[in-house]
Design an enzyme around this catalytic site. Structure first.
Site, short mmCIF file in Angstrom:
data_model
loop_
_atom_site.label_atom_id
_atom_site.label_comp_id
_atom_site.label_asym_id
_atom_site.label_seq_id
_atom_site.Cartn_x
_atom_site.Cartn_y
_atom_site.Cartn_z
N HIS A 94 0.84 -1.21 0.00
CA HIS A 94 0.00 0.00 0.00
C HIS A 94 0.88 1.26 0.00
O HIS A 94 1.94 1.28 0.62
CB HIS A 94 -0.90 -0.02 1.24
CG HIS A 94 -1.96 1.02 1.19
ND1 HIS A 94 -1.73 2.32 1.53
CD2 HIS A 94 -3.26 0.95 0.79
CE1 HIS A 94 -2.85 3.03 1.35
NE2 HIS A 94 -3.79 2.22 0.90
N GLU A 165 -3.90 1.37 -7.61
CA GLU A 165 -4.24 2.41 -6.65
C GLU A 165 -3.24 3.56 -6.77
O GLU A 165 -2.21 3.59 -6.09
CB GLU A 165 -4.24 1.83 -5.23
CG GLU A 165 -4.89 2.80 -4.28
CD GLU A 165 -5.27 2.17 -2.95
OE1 GLU A 165 -6.45 1.90 -2.75
OE2 GLU A 165 -4.38 1.97 -2.13
#
Ligand code: PGA
Length: 261
Positions: A94, A165
């Site tokens: 992430h 993302e």
């Protein structure tokens, strides 16, 4: 391909009671979905033990894991320990881990290898890096993809769920803005091409690739309308039970609508 909606609660909520209420608001509605839609809730580590009692239809995921399996690593939590609490998925790579905790591509690759060894499904984020700009995403995603799958067997790569993302689209980043549906689709098709190059054309088509970055109740259709987008990784909006359910419902509706198998 089943639609997959992953809730990334990050370091929220503040109390275990709030976490329980939020989780139950999802769990109690899960029976309304067809089997074509899967929901994964990723709470902070500390809520994993109570969660294992409350989740039946929703799946449980972790937001991170140690690069190590066991041993003297103060403050770390291993995938082996998490498996006891019904963890089936783990978010890896992430942007916040890369940006605030200096996680590099080699660490992400090591974690993916370890997760797969323990039969935990990695949800690998591509697009998070200080250099991420709307016009250089293909280059960045390609670099992170190649590093993520380094040394893995085809069989292992086929088990990875990727999430496009872009860091600039994460709602809490300064000056963030969501990607357009077209941009998300283009990059997701690019990720499918990268997968196909490793595994063969058919596998690329059938891999699961999600979009993440400010997906909310108001814009979910923008992403759900594209069959190439298999679901979403949702941060901020996953903390609001109504908003999160609206996102799940929209992807679920699109899967029925488009006759997805
Ligand atoms: P956001 O977060 O939905 O709040 O942009 C997504 C994520 O960081 O995974």
């Amino acid at each position: 391909m089943k639609k997959l909606i992953v809730a990334n609660w990050k370091m929220n909520p503040e109390t275990v009671e709030q976490a329980r209420v939020l989780l139950l608001s999802v769990e109690h509605r899960m029976h309304l979905l067809t089997e074509k839609t899967e929901v994964v809730v990723c709470p902070p580590y500390i809520y994993l033990p109570p969660f294992s009692h409350y989740t039946h239809l929703a799946h449980v995921g972790a937001q991170n894991m140690s690069t190590e399996e066991k041993g003297a690593f103060t403050g770390e939590i291993s995938i082996v320990q998490m498996k006891q609490w019904r963890v089936e998925y783990v978010i890896l790579g992430h942007s916040e881990r890369r940006l605030y905790f200096n996680e590099n591509d080699a660490a992400v690759n090591k974690k993916i290898t370890l997760a797969l060894k323990h039969k935990i499904k990695p949800v690998v984020c591509l697009g998070g890096d200080k250099t991420a700009k709307e016009n250089n995403m293909k280059r960045l995603v390609t670099k992170q993809f190649n590093a993520a799958v380094k040394g893995l067997e085809k069989e292992e790569i086929s088990k990875i769920i990727f999430a496009y993302e872009p860091m600039w689209a994460i709602s809490t980043m300064k000056n963030s803005k969501p990607a357009s549906g077209e941009h998300a689709e283009e990059l997701i098709l690019h990720i499918r091409t990268l997968i196909s190059k490793k595994l063969g054309k058919d596998k690329g088509k059938h891999a699961r690739v999600l979009y993440g970055g400010t997906v909310n109740k108001a814009n979910v259709h923008e992403f759900a309308q594209f069959p190439a987008i298999d679901g979403a990784l949702v941060g901020g909006a996953s903390l609001d039970s109504e908003a999160f359910w609206a996102i799940v419902k929209e992807f679920s509706r699109e899967s029925v609508h488009k006759g997805i198998k």
